[in-house]
Design a protein around this motif. Structure first.
Motif, PDB file in Angstrom:
ATOM      1  N   SER A 287      40.732  67.966  64.600  1.00  0.00           N
ATOM      2  CA  SER A 287      41.935  68.752  64.854  1.00  0.00           C
ATOM      3  C   SER A 287      42.328  68.628  66.318  1.00  0.00           C
ATOM      4  CB  SER A 287      41.690  70.219  64.503  1.00  0.00           C
ATOM      5  OG  SER A 287      40.826  70.815  65.462  1.00  0.00           O
ATOM      6  N   GLN A 288      43.552  68.994  66.626  1.00  0.00           N
ATOM      7  CA  GLN A 288      44.040  68.927  68.002  1.00  0.00           C
ATOM      8  C   GLN A 288      43.191  69.766  68.954  1.00  0.00           C
ATOM      9  OE1 GLN A 288      46.715  67.300  69.482  1.00  0.00           O
ATOM     10  NE2 GLN A 288      47.072  66.136  67.613  1.00  0.00           N
ATOM     11  N   ASP A 289      42.581  70.848  68.424  1.00  0.00           N
ATOM     12  CA  ASP A 289      41.860  71.787  69.286  1.00  0.00           C
ATOM     13  C   ASP A 289      40.352  71.603  69.250  1.00  0.00           C
ATOM     14  OD1 ASP A 289      44.383  72.809  69.612  1.00  0.00           O
ATOM     15  OD2 ASP A 289      44.089  74.534  68.302  1.00  0.00           O
TER      16      ASP A 289
ATOM     17  N   VAL B  11      43.774  74.484  75.790  1.00  0.00           N
ATOM     18  CA  VAL B  11      44.429  74.673  74.494  1.00  0.00           C
ATOM     19  C   VAL B  11      45.470  75.785  74.599  1.00  0.00           C
ATOM     20  CG1 VAL B  11      44.074  75.437  72.106  1.00  0.00           C
ATOM     21  CG2 VAL B  11      42.483  73.809  73.149  1.00  0.00           C
TER      22      VAL B  11
ATOM     23  N   ARG C 159      39.902  61.202  72.042  1.00  0.00           N
ATOM     24  CA  ARG C 159      41.354  61.027  71.905  1.00  0.00           C
ATOM     25  C   ARG C 159      41.700  60.314  70.589  1.00  0.00           C
ATOM     26  NH1 ARG C 159      41.788  59.405  76.644  1.00  0.00           N
ATOM     27  NH2 ARG C 159      42.541  61.348  77.574  1.00  0.00           N
TER      28      ARG C 159
ATOM     29  N   ILE D 134      41.341  62.495  67.457  1.00  0.00           N
ATOM     30  CA  ILE D 134      42.481  63.408  67.310  1.00  0.00           C
ATOM     31  C   ILE D 134      43.695  62.644  66.790  1.00  0.00           C
ATOM     32  CG2 ILE D 134      44.144  64.816  68.589  1.00  0.00           C
ATOM     33  CD1 ILE D 134      41.875  65.708  70.410  1.00  0.00           C
ATOM     34  N   ARG D 135      43.967  61.498  67.367  1.00  0.00           N
ATOM     35  CA  ARG D 135      45.175  60.746  67.010  1.00  0.00           C
ATOM     36  C   ARG D 135      45.142  60.239  65.574  1.00  0.00           C
ATOM     37  NH1 ARG D 135      46.484  57.292  72.546  1.00  0.00           N
ATOM     38  NH2 ARG D 135      47.196  59.087  73.775  1.00  0.00           N
TER      39      ARG D 135
ATOM     40  N   ARG E 269      48.515  74.503  76.465  1.00  0.00           N
ATOM     41  CA  ARG E 269      49.298  73.579  75.640  1.00  0.00           C
ATOM     42  C   ARG E 269      50.101  74.340  74.590  1.00  0.00           C
ATOM     43  NH1 ARG E 269      45.829  69.984  71.950  1.00  0.00           N
ATOM     44  NH2 ARG E 269      45.890  71.959  70.819  1.00  0.00           N
TER      45      ARG E 269
END
Length: 608
Positions: A203-205, A541, A194, A197-198, A544
């Motif tokens: 990457s988000q994925d 993913v 987490r 990503i933040r 989302r």
């Protein structure tokens, strides 16, 4: 400067721990005043005299400017006491100058020691410590600037090396992270994911599961020998068909029909990969291909597929399994030969439209006979939803796999080849890994989705063993995996043993086969876990990215607090709260509420 109680008197300046204090009264214990007006009663041994006083107020102990450089130059390397040091540096020995001098001693850079014995440190010592302190200050500044960049999600390329600490935790390689603690995260694998990503490092994925399971991320880079010249049965006159999903990159099996004789042709991988060769050892260590939505990572060098993939060249070498399927679905007249074949590649959908044409109609009839025999032996017919998950150019595509007769045809003919190979090796005492499965505690023929879901959960795992025990789920008394040597090491091992027997060469013994099988199966189990988690990751993913998705779930299990539903179009399980007491197999409308990729969960709301 003696420091017994007799030298102390009211208004003396003393050191209490690291703080200045003024003596108020003497007795068995000493009453002192600390900064801020705090009063304490302490033992005589708890204080140290710095100046006999009088000190009227601790507020008098303010900063003092003195002759530091001159004093150091005069006394370098010598020893003095606090009174002399204060007089040389400040021109007098007073409570204020005593405290100012003591602060320099306590700092430890220019002076060190006790009030009675102060050593003046050399220039070399001072320079060394100054460099260390400057480096520490710079490191602390760099650390705080680094943390601030992370809080603002603006890491620089240079931060990548530092962030490897968090990456290692996110991959499950370590148990803690100073960086996570500093950012206020609990130190878990999920929180490391987490955080990466933040802060914008992943990457988000980003899919961490192959690396988290210690799996390789690229194909082996090993040399592959040329195909040797040997006598092969020429079957190029028979049409042969490699039937697979569209886009398949590992065409390792094909079908032919010669009158009423079935041939299952399999890529002759053992012709290039010998036991104990470098590619063989690497394939054993990897266990099985990783079929991830975003890529495939193979157990063998790509050159093996390029040389041996069926239908990739006008003529291909194969290890071909020939047999007949009788009226009762039994296999007879089994032979295994090294062959040349001419293969045409087709998709399941294409063959589905040609099942009434030769040779597919006859092949389908024979496959149905075989399937009927397996069903009579309680083979499990579990038809849970299946999907294909693919990631191309960052976009997730999920395609349900329909229940095609062409797919059943290929499945059954591959099972025929496995049964034929098992029988062939058993009769000739060729040591191979047999695939076996014990029966569940209660044998059923489930008819609906909920019953199939429950039945599957009672299944015992398939085992690879040297003993030819039955495989309950397939309804076969003996079976081995032999049709995917490009994809699974256990299949390659079967091929190596059969080829050695055909050539009259030395066989691996049972112990060697068992050792290789166990090693490969441990690796293959890890691959299956990474594939399952990766598929779940990319499904989330997809959800989302498609926030307006609405779908249907089928109730397959009732829990005390939440029910389990299967979502057919995603082949995905979800736990939801349901009102009332709906029947199993009831259908409910679902709306995704929250996707948590690091936690690998999606919360659904039931749409009434």
């Amino acid at each position: 400067m003696a420091q017994d109680q007799a030298t102390l008197r009211p208004d003396s300046l003393v050191l209490y721990k690291v703080r200045p204090a003024r003596v108020l009264a003497l007795g068995d214990k000493i009453d002192i005043e600390l900064e801020g007006g705090q009063l304490k009663r302490v033992r005589p041994k708890d204080v140290r005299l710095l100046h006999p006083g009088p000190l009227h107020s601790l507020a008098d102990l303010g900063p003092r400017e003195g002759e530091l450089a001159e004093t150091r130059e005069l006394l370098e390397g010598d020893e003095t006491n606090l009174g002399e040091l204060a007089e040389l540096m400040f021109g007098e020995f007073s409570p204020a100058t005593a405290w100012a001098a003591w602060q320099l001693v306590a700092e430890g850079l220019y002076f060190e020691g006790t009030p009675e014995a102060v050593r003046v440190r050399t220039h070399q010592e001072v320079a060394h410590d100054q460099a260390e302190r400057e480096a520490k200050t710079a490191a602390e500044r760099s650390w705080n600037e680094f943390l601030e960049r992370l809080r603002q999600a603006r890491p620089t390329p240079q931060d990548g090396e530092r962030l490897q600490e968090v990456v290692r935790l996110a991959r499950g390689e370590t148990a803690g992270s100073r960086i996570l603690r500093a950012l206020g995260y609990q130190e878990t694998v999920q929180n490391a994911h987490r955080a990466l990503i933040r802060v914008g490092y992943w990457s988000q994925d980003y899919n961490p599961y192959p690396e988290r399971n210690r799996l390789p991320v690229a194909d082996p880079d090993l040399p592959v020998p040329d195909l040797s010249h040997e006598e092969r049965l020429d079957l190029t006159q028979l049409p042969a068909y490699a039937i697979d999903d569209e886009g398949n990159q590992d065409p390792d099996d094909a079908l032919s029909l010669d009158g009423d004789r079935i041939w299952v042709h399999v890529a002759d991988v053992a012709a290039l990969v010998a036991p104990d060769s470098d590619p063989d050892r690497e394939a054993c260590a990897r266990g099985a291909n990783q079929y991830l939505p975003e890529r495939t990572v193979k157990i063998l060098p790509q050159a093996v597929t390029e040389h041996l993939g069926l239908g990739l060249h006008p003529v291909s070498p194969a290890l071909s399994f020939g047999f007949q399927c009788g009226e009762a679905g039994e296999l007879t007249d089994i032979e295994i030969r090294a062959t040349w074949v001419r293969v045409e590649r087709l998709t399941y959908e294409t063959v589905e439209q040609r099942l009434t044409e030769p040779p597919f109609a006859q092949l389908n009839l024979l496959a149905e006979r075989f399937r009927t025999r397996r069903t009579a032996h309680k083979a499990a017919a579990i038809e849970l939803p299946e999907v294909s998950v693919r990631v191309r150019d960052g976009e997730v595509n999920i395609r349900p796999l329909p229940r095609l007769c062409s797919r059943l045809l290929v499945t059954d003919t591959m099972l025929m080849a496995g049964e034929a190979a098992a029988g062939f090796c058993l009769e000739r005492e060729i040591p191979i890994p047999f695939a076996t499965q014990a029966a569940p505690d209660k044998v059923e023929q489930p008819a609906d989705l909920a019953a199939m879901y429950a039945y599957r959960r009672r299944f015992k795992p398939t085992r690879l063993t040297g003993n030819p025990e039955p495989h309950f789920g397939l309804g076969l008394a003996r079976y081995t995996r032999a049709t995917s040597p490009l994809r699974r090491y256990s299949d390659l091992l079967v091929h190596q043993q059969i080829r050695a027997w055909l050539a009259g060469s030395q066989l691996l013994d049972t112990q060697q086969v068992t050792k290789r099988t166990a090693e490969a199966e441990i690796a293959a189990a890890t691959v299956r876990r990474a594939e399952r988690l990766s598929n779940q990751h990319w499904k989330l993913v997809y959800l989302r990215a498609n926030s307006q998705w609405r779908g249907e779930g089928v109730l397959v299990d009732k829990g005390e607090r939440k029910a389990v539903v299967l979502i057919p179009e995603l082949a995905m399980e979800a736990r939801v709260r349901l009102r009332g007491d709906p029947e199993l197999n009831s259908r409910v409308r679902l709306i995704p509420q929250e996707v948590d990729l690091p936690d690998l969960t999606c919360y659904f709301r039931v749409h009434e």
